[in-house]
Scaffold this motif. Structure first.
Motif, short mmCIF file in Angstrom:
data_model
loop_
_atom_site.label_atom_id
_atom_site.label_comp_id
_atom_site.label_asym_id
_atom_site.label_seq_id
_atom_site.Cartn_x
_atom_site.Cartn_y
_atom_site.Cartn_z
N LEU A 1 0.85 -1.24 -0.10
CA LEU A 1 0.01 -0.22 -0.11
C LEU A 1 0.93 1.22 0.05
CD1 LEU A 1 -2.84 -0.91 2.40
CD2 LEU A 1 -2.62 -1.29 -0.24
N SER B 1 2.19 1.89 -3.37
CA SER B 1 1.06 2.22 -4.22
C SER B 1 0.88 3.90 -4.15
CB SER B 1 -0.25 1.46 -3.92
OG SER B 1 0.03 0.16 -4.49
N LEU B 2 0.91 4.20 -2.80
CA LEU B 2 0.57 5.51 -2.70
C LEU B 2 1.58 6.60 -3.45
CD1 LEU B 2 -1.02 5.73 1.16
CD2 LEU B 2 -2.04 6.02 -1.02
N VAL C 1 0.98 6.51 -7.15
CA VAL C 1 -0.16 7.60 -7.53
C VAL C 1 0.16 8.90 -7.56
CG1 VAL C 1 -1.96 5.54 -7.49
CG2 VAL C 1 -1.61 6.92 -5.49
N GLY C 2 1.01 9.23 -6.26
CA GLY C 2 1.27 10.15 -5.84
C GLY C 2 2.56 10.81 -6.73
N TRP C 3 2.80 10.41 -7.85
CA TRP C 3 4.09 10.48 -8.66
C TRP C 3 4.23 12.08 -8.81
CZ3 TRP C 3 4.20 12.08 -14.13
CH2 TRP C 3 2.82 12.31 -14.56
N TRP C 4 3.49 12.75 -8.80
CA TRP C 4 3.57 14.23 -9.24
C TRP C 4 4.18 14.86 -8.00
CZ3 TRP C 4 2.34 15.76 -13.97
CH2 TRP C 4 2.34 17.09 -14.25
N ASN D 1 8.22 10.59 -19.14
CA ASN D 1 6.74 10.13 -19.52
C ASN D 1 6.60 8.49 -19.11
OD1 ASN D 1 4.35 10.90 -20.74
ND2 ASN D 1 4.75 10.14 -22.76
N ARG E 1 4.70 8.31 -15.82
CA ARG E 1 3.13 8.58 -16.11
C ARG E 1 2.22 7.26 -16.16
NH1 ARG E 1 -0.39 10.18 -20.40
NH2 ARG E 1 1.47 9.42 -21.83
N SER F 1 2.57 5.17 -12.94
CA SER F 1 1.82 5.78 -11.93
C SER F 1 0.63 5.01 -11.71
CB SER F 1 1.31 7.13 -12.15
OG SER F 1 0.46 7.30 -13.10
N TRP F 2 -0.23 4.37 -12.73
CA TRP F 2 -1.12 3.58 -12.50
C TRP F 2 -0.75 1.87 -12.76
CZ3 TRP F 2 -2.64 0.70 -16.67
CH2 TRP F 2 -2.20 1.36 -18.17
N PRO G 1 1.17 0.26 -9.46
CA PRO G 1 0.28 -0.31 -8.41
C PRO G 1 -0.91 -1.41 -8.69
CG PRO G 1 0.12 2.20 -8.68
CD PRO G 1 1.05 1.73 -9.77
N MET G 2 -1.05 -1.27 -10.12
CA MET G 2 -1.85 -2.46 -10.41
C MET G 2 -0.90 -3.76 -10.32
SD MET G 2 -4.31 -2.74 -13.67
CE MET G 2 -3.17 -3.06 -15.19
N MET H 1 1.17 -4.44 -8.39
CA MET H 1 1.50 -4.87 -6.97
C MET H 1 0.05 -5.38 -6.55
SD MET H 1 3.84 -2.21 -5.09
CE MET H 1 3.20 -0.72 -5.62
N MET H 2 -1.01 -4.92 -7.01
CA MET H 2 -2.29 -5.29 -6.35
C MET H 2 -2.33 -6.88 -7.07
SD MET H 2 -6.16 -4.27 -7.57
CE MET H 2 -6.08 -5.26 -8.70
N PRO I 1 -3.22 10.51 -4.08
CA PRO I 1 -2.54 9.95 -2.87
C PRO I 1 -2.95 10.48 -1.40
CG PRO I 1 -0.98 11.70 -3.64
CD PRO I 1 -2.02 11.63 -4.66
N TRP J 1 -7.33 4.36 3.19
CA TRP J 1 -6.53 3.06 3.77
C TRP J 1 -6.31 3.42 5.16
CZ3 TRP J 1 -3.02 2.35 -1.06
CH2 TRP J 1 -3.84 1.38 -1.90
N TRP K 1 -8.13 0.24 -3.69
CA TRP K 1 -6.95 -0.04 -4.59
C TRP K 1 -7.19 0.09 -6.03
CZ3 TRP K 1 -3.13 -4.08 -2.23
CH2 TRP K 1 -1.57 -3.65 -2.94
N ILE L 1 -6.21 3.10 -8.58
CA ILE L 1 -5.56 2.83 -9.91
C ILE L 1 -6.47 3.61 -11.19
CG2 ILE L 1 -5.05 0.89 -11.54
CD1 ILE L 1 -4.37 -0.76 -9.15
N ALA M 1 -5.99 7.05 -11.06
CA ALA M 1 -4.56 7.53 -11.63
C ALA M 1 -4.54 7.27 -13.01
CB ALA M 1 -3.38 6.64 -10.80
#
Lengths: 892, 96
Positions: free
Chosen positions: A75, A78-79, A82-85, A272, A275, A278-279, A282-283, A285-286, B34, B41, B68, B72, B75
């Motif tokens: 988790l 993943s955060l 998705v918080g790459w920015w 790039n 980008r 970023s999704w 996480p996928m 890892m899920m 995030p 979470w 999750w 995704i 994002a």
């Protein structure tokens, strides 16, 4: 049953496949066909080295022991993804613009290219990663053991031998593909591709086992969920502290692990790709964690009491007779372990060779100095290869020392806590310009020390590095220093305890010391570059050159980049400077480019030191310091300068416009004068000619007529002479050739004479004169004749041009300390404003109607007065025409 | 971060055209994701661990994975229009 030999054969085939993949990728990259290597998905998959054998085996074990807690490890990352920015984008941009080669390089580069800091981070990383490598060796050994057990129950494997062979094999692969090219920024395409393949293998393997467990054993999704609820893990029992703490820890480790930094930042080909990752990551890892709990629950049901849950991924398929699946699963675990070890070894070896070996070598090498000829690349390569071997050996050592007994996930978390110590310094470095080198050093050392004491050393178990007494009662019996209960705060989970104290004190010390200390110019410069990376692209302006010798630089560059690359670089730079065919000038720009190139090979600190050895000059120029200065201040300064300039410009433009108008008027006047003067000359000439012809041709002319005509001719000749005299006078005055006849005399006498001369001729009209004879009683020392000429001119002008019915001319005299002011004011209409500034020019006449003179009078007056050290001006704002003459009492 | 609207001398316009405006709001969204994820979470921290009121693991599993998947998806949706364009804001060297 799969025999052990068959398993080893499968393993070898798999490794051979990886070799082929890596080789093909390297070949493609070498031939420039890199497009397919640059898919964002390859980047995303390469990130999967986060999911190691620990994930593969340990997550199931963790789930079997503590339920859903294992999820925290995914988790957090993943955060972060998705918080790459927030963070990753900045890290990647900095990594690319500063040519960062490792996390130690990032920290060192940010804090003024400090090598001490780099060494600290490197040591921390090596110590923190060693347990993790041991973990990989342990999990692969464990999986071999499972198959050995299954094949020959009762026969035990020599753990250490397996681990040793594995370590050697991994070292070989890493050396072959990880140290092919020196420039870390050229990226290890082969390794990245192999890792991507391994990522797919481990995902497929784990999902295959998961599908088998859920649908093959568990009886579908709903049934499996029921089984989960019915099992011993059926209720939410995760401690809140561990849930939050581990999420933070895994997020921190995701950013700070040397191997993650390697794939996230160093191997990044294109911002790039982040980008997509970023999704997509996480996928990934899920999906990796989706089936962990079902496998754990089914494993707990199926396997006998006391079976090691860390190997459920293997033992569950084996117990169901699904040998092929078990082998696939084994390969998945093997992939996880190998890819992690390879990348970690590459990342660490880069750090060790760049920050520890190279600086030492540079110092002790024969010939001492960077400009000695000879290829240094083999030294770097050798350093890297030795480092790889050394790091793997350390991992093996840890494995054999710790006995491989501890649960997998515990070792992993100890390692995570160690590398997470870099987090405060890293985030502080990229977001806070006030962070200093001393602060970073202090923070890191604090965190590192606390981690060693509370987490790392106790992890070996009592008796190895720390006696059980210390753990139980504290060192020297100081209870408040017990490693698991610092400051007497007891009852905390040991891991959370270590995490809390190390990170919080680390951060605190880092911030406090940063605030209290003062950074060097280079630190401030780098700080601005890092924190404002999206505004600055220009790199650090490093060198004020001049003393650097291009030949020395060339020799050094050849040693590090290789002869071909170095020559190409120098040729390119020379062409850029317009010095084709020669060595480029050691300009600051060139030195900066060169330093960047070298930094890609040996790290920023070393490259900086090497160029510093040759250039010797100051590392920071005045312009750099300007850049450090507050940008807003610069902006404002610049804008006010612009304003001042534009004001100045508009003033100049105004003056120019005035001058132009004057010139235009003068030109018009000159034209008018030319026609006038020719007319003036022509008129007397005509009458002279006419009367002289009469005198010549007429015989019987009466004498009185003869006299009359002759006197006309005479008068006209006098008029001509006067005109020419005036012209001559003026030109003499203008050329400064006049000799002044200086005498002492009374102003009143001069005026008397001038008035008498001016009014002698009655033909020009009558004017009443008003004078103040008392005030006129001033003695002057000047050229009295010339002065009288000026007064005559002014008075006769008034007589000629004053258009009042009763013309009056007033002459006012004021005397100051050493000047006399005379005003000649009449009561006419005066001179039109537009004509006021040209009346003193030559040939200037106010009106054409009263064309009495040639327009030279006032011009002559001005010349005379100027020669006498005074000035004459038109005095506006009076009733009529007014002239002011200012004269010194005595001429020098 | 450094992409927000900047004010002051030489820092670009106070108001921007629609396209740039949309892009900046997308960046804001990318930053919020995030935070939302962390919040969601963190909810399990509030769950009771008492035997009579405990949350079944299956439900916890569905919650965590549900969040999750949602993260995704969001994002992904945000990342699509955020592809780099040649605009000065993202170009290095703007204020150099």
């Amino acid at each position: 049953m799969t025999t052990l030999n068959a398993l080893i054969a499968v393993c070898l085939c798999y490794v051979a496949l990886l070799f082929v993949v890596a080789f093909v990728a390297e070949r493609s990259a070498a031939q420039g066909r890199v497009a397919w290597l640059r898919y964002p998905m390859v980047y995303t998959l390469s990130l999967s080295i986060y999911c190691t054998a620990w994930t593969f085996y340990g997550a199931v074990g963790n789930a079997a022991r503590s339920g859903l807690e294992y999820l925290t490890i995914y988790l957090g990352p993943s955060l972060v993804m998705v918080g790459w920015w927030w963070i990753l984008r900045k890290l990647v941009r900095i990594g690319r613009s500063q040519r960062i080669t490792s996390i130690a390089d990032l920290i060192s580069s940010r804090f003024g290219k400090s090598n001490l800091l780099a060494i600290c981070v490197t040591i921390l990383a090596v110590v923190g990663t060693t347990p993790y490598i041991a973990l990989q060796l342990q999990s692969v050994t464990l999986s071999f053991e499972v198959f050995a057990e299954a094949a020959n129950p009762g026969q035990s494997l020599t753990h250490n031998a397996t681990a040793l062979y594995l370590a050697m094999g991994l070292a070989l692969f890493t050396v072959v593909f990880g140290t092919r090219n020196l420039d870390a920024n050229e990226r290890h395409h082969g390794v990245v591709m192999a890792i991507a393949v391994e990522a797919v293998v481990k995902l497929l393997a784990l999902m295959a086992v998961g599908v088998f467990v859920v649908w093959g054993v568990g009886g579908g999704v709903a049934d499996t969920l029921q089984r989960i609820d019915a099992s011993g893990l059926g209720e939410w029992q995760v401690s809140g502290g561990r849930w939050a703490g581990l999420m933070f820890l895994s997020a921190a480790a995701f950013l700070c692990l040397p191997r993650m930094f390697q794939v996230l930042v160093v191997e990044n080909d294109d911002e790039n790709h982040l980008r997509t990752a970023s999704w997509a990551f996480p996928m990934y890892m899920m999906l990796m964690s989706l089936f962990v709990l079902p496998i754990a629950v089914v494993g707990l049901e199926l396997m006998p009491e006391g079976a090691n849950p860390d190997t459920f991924v293997l033992t569950v398929p084996l117990s169901q007779g699904a040998d092929v699946l078990a082998v696939l699963s084994f390969l998945g675990g093997f992939s996880s372990a190998t890819s992690m070890v390879i990348v970690a070894a590459i990342a660490l070896s880069t750090m060790v060779s760049n920050h520890i070996v190279m600086p030492i070598w540079l110092r002790v090498a024969p010939g001492e100095g960077a400009s000695v000829s000879g290829d240094v690349r083999h030294v770097v390569m050798l350093a890297r290869r030795m480092s790889i071997a050394g790091i793997l050996f350390l991992g093996y050592l840890y494995y054999s020392l710790s006995g491989g007994g501890t649960a997998l996930s515990t070792i992993g978390l100890v390692s995570f806590t160690g590398v997470a110590q870099v987090l405060p310094v890293m985030l502080g470095g990229i977001f806070w310009r006030g962070a200093t080198r001393v602060g970073a050093l202090a923070g890191l050392c604090t965190g590192f020390a606390i981690w060693l004491y509370t987490s790392f050393l106790p992890s070996f178990g009592p008796g190895h590095f720390m006696s059980g007494d210390i753990v139980a009662f504290g060192p020297l019996g100081l209870g408040w220093l017990r490693p698991h209960a610092l400051f007497g705060i007891e009852g905390m989970d040991p891991l959370l305890h270590a995490l809390l104290w190390s990170i919080s004190l680390n951060t605190l010390v880092f911030i406090a010391v940063s605030i209290a200390s003062f950074p060097s110019p280079l630190e401030r410069l780098q700080g601005a570059q890092f924190v404002n990376v999206f505004q600055h692209s220009v790199g650090a302006r490093g060198w004020s050159a001049g003393v650097a010798q291009s030949e020395d630089l060339m020799i050094m560059a050849q040693r590090i980049l290789g002869a071909r690359e170095a020559q190409a670089l120098f040729t390119r730079e020379a062409a850029g400077q317009g010095r084709g065919g020669q060595l480029p000038d050691p300009s600051p720009d060139f030195l900066q480019t060169l330093e960047r190139e070298l930094a890609g090979s040996v790290g920023a600190a070393t490259a900086h030191a090497m160029i510093g050895q040759i250039v010797g000059g100051a590392a920071v120029s005045v312009e750099d310091l300007m850049a450090v200065a507050d940008e807003t201040a610069q902006m404002m300064e610049y804008s006010s300068r612009l304003e001042a300039q534009s004001e100045e410009l508009s003033q100049t433009a105004g003056k120019l416009r005035e001058a132009n108008e004057k010139l235009t008027r003068l030109s018009v006047q000159k034209d008018a004068f030319l026609s006038q003067i020719s007319h003036e000359l022509r008129t007397p000439m005509t009458s002279i000619r006419a009367f002289s012809e009469i005198l010549r041709d007429s015989d019987g002319l009466p004498p009185e007529d003869q006299t009359k005509y002759a006197s006309i001719i005479h008068d006209e000749a006098i008029r001509l002479t006067r005109l020419l005299d005036d012209l001559l006078d003026l030109s003499v005055l203008e050329n400064g050739q006049v000799n002044l006849n200086l005498r002492r005399g009374s102003l009143r006498d001069v005026l008397e004479r001038a008035v008498a001369a001016a009014v002698a001729d009655d033909s020009q009209g009558v004017i009443e004169l008003r004078r103040d004879t008392v005030a006129e009683d001033i003695t002057l020392y000047t050229d009295l004749d010339r002065l009288s000429q000026v007064f005559i001119n002014l008075i006769s002008n008034a007589r000629k041009y004053c258009d009042a019915v009763d013309a009056v001319l007033e002459i006012r005299v004021q005397s100051g300390n050493d000047t006399v002011i005379l005003d000649f004011i009449d009561n006419g209409t005066g001179i039109a404003p537009e004509a006021q500034d040209v009346i003193f020019e030559k040939f200037s006449r106010v009106s054409d109607q009263k064309a009495g003179g040639a327009g030279l009078g006032l011009a002559i007056c001005r010349q005379i007065v100027t020669r006498l050290g005074g000035k004459i001006d038109y005095l506006p704002g009076q009733q009529g025409a007014a002239f002011r003459v200012v004269l010194p009492m005595a001429i020098d | 971060m450094n992409d927000g609207p900047r004010f002051g001398i030489g820092r670009g316009p106070l108001f921007v055209e629609r396209q740039t405006y949309r892009r900046r709001r997308l960046m804001d969204a990318a930053r919020v994701v995030p935070v939302v994820g962390l919040f969601l979470w963190s909810i399990p921290l509030l769950w009771s661990k008492l035997p009579e009121a405990a949350v079944p693991t299956s439900r916890a599993l569905l919650f965590v994975f549900g969040v999750w998947v949602a993260l995704i998806a969001v994002a992904f949706l945000i990342s699509l229009p955020l592809r780099p364009v040649d605009k000065p804001e993202d170009q290095p060297g703007r204020n150099s």
